[in-house]
Design a protein around this motif. Structure first.
Motif, mmCIF file in Angstrom:
data_model
loop_
_atom_site.group_PDB
_atom_site.id
_atom_site.type_symbol
_atom_site.label_atom_id
_atom_site.label_comp_id
_atom_site.label_asym_id
_atom_site.label_seq_id
_atom_site.Cartn_x
_atom_site.Cartn_y
_atom_site.Cartn_z
ATOM 1 N N ALA A 16 0.839 -1.203 0.000
ATOM 2 C CA ALA A 16 0.000 0.000 0.000
ATOM 3 C C ALA A 16 0.874 1.253 0.000
ATOM 4 O O ALA A 16 0.573 2.231 -0.692
ATOM 5 C CB ALA A 16 -0.930 -0.011 1.206
ATOM 6 N N LYS A 51 -3.583 6.072 0.703
ATOM 7 C CA LYS A 51 -2.871 4.790 0.694
ATOM 8 C C LYS A 51 -1.681 4.793 1.646
ATOM 9 O O LYS A 51 -1.458 3.820 2.368
ATOM 10 C CB LYS A 51 -2.431 4.436 -0.730
ATOM 11 C CG LYS A 51 -3.589 4.051 -1.626
ATOM 12 C CD LYS A 51 -3.122 3.468 -2.932
ATOM 13 C CE LYS A 51 -2.977 4.523 -3.973
ATOM 14 N NZ LYS A 51 -2.741 3.954 -5.323
ATOM 15 N N LEU A 75 -8.381 0.524 3.688
ATOM 16 C CA LEU A 75 -7.644 0.124 2.488
ATOM 17 C C LEU A 75 -8.441 -0.858 1.630
ATOM 18 O O LEU A 75 -8.434 -0.763 0.396
ATOM 19 C CB LEU A 75 -6.288 -0.478 2.864
ATOM 20 C CG LEU A 75 -5.208 0.524 3.250
ATOM 21 C CD1 LEU A 75 -3.996 -0.190 3.826
ATOM 22 C CD2 LEU A 75 -4.807 1.372 2.050
ATOM 23 N N TYR A 101 -3.594 -5.734 -4.568
ATOM 24 C CA TYR A 101 -3.192 -4.910 -3.434
ATOM 25 C C TYR A 101 -4.112 -5.121 -2.234
ATOM 26 O O TYR A 101 -3.690 -4.991 -1.085
ATOM 27 C CB TYR A 101 -3.173 -3.429 -3.816
ATOM 28 C CG TYR A 101 -1.966 -3.049 -4.640
ATOM 29 C CD1 TYR A 101 -0.779 -2.699 -4.025
ATOM 30 C CD2 TYR A 101 -2.012 -3.057 -6.032
ATOM 31 C CE1 TYR A 101 0.343 -2.359 -4.768
ATOM 32 C CE2 TYR A 101 -0.905 -2.719 -6.788
ATOM 33 C CZ TYR A 101 0.276 -2.370 -6.149
ATOM 34 O OH TYR A 101 1.378 -2.042 -6.888
#
Length: 115
Positions: A16, A51, A75, A101
């Motif tokens: 991240a 992020k 996230l 991710y």
């Protein structure tokens, strides 16, 4: 179990953080993608900061779990929103990228819950 939680959390934070940093640095490949997805340029800094803040929150969550949970949920929602944005732009082949991710963040949340 604790070791796996720490390793997955650190990997999620690194991923991240990398993603946020390249956005803040305006790497050409990310600028091209965001332009293709019609993400307004005025959002780019805020998205990158979100992020990076999530990455910091994941690491902080190793010491204060509630922060890690909040960062992880944020996230996951961020990357799901990114997948929706990619789908709305009709770049279907790119949908897996934000999900890659999100995967370690989901893993960190699951391992944190199990620990």
């Amino acid at each position: 179990m604790q070791t796996a939680y720490v390793v997955v959390t650190v990997v999620a934070a690194l991923m991240a953080g990398f993603s946020g940093t390249v956005l803040l640095l305006r790497a050409q490949w990310i600028v091209r993608a965001l332009t293709d997805y019609s993400v307004p340029r005025s959002w780019w800094t805020w998205l990158g900061l979100a992020k990076v803040a999530g990455a910091v929150g994941l690491v902080a969550g190793l010491f204060l779990p509630v922060i890690g949970v909040l960062a992880g949920v944020g996230l996951v929602l961020y990357f799901l929103g990114a997948a929706v944005t990619v789908a709305r732009a009709r770049w279907y082949a790119h949908i897996p990228f934000p999900l890659v991710y999100a995967a370690p963040v989901i893993g960190a949340l699951a391992l944190g819950y199990a620990a």
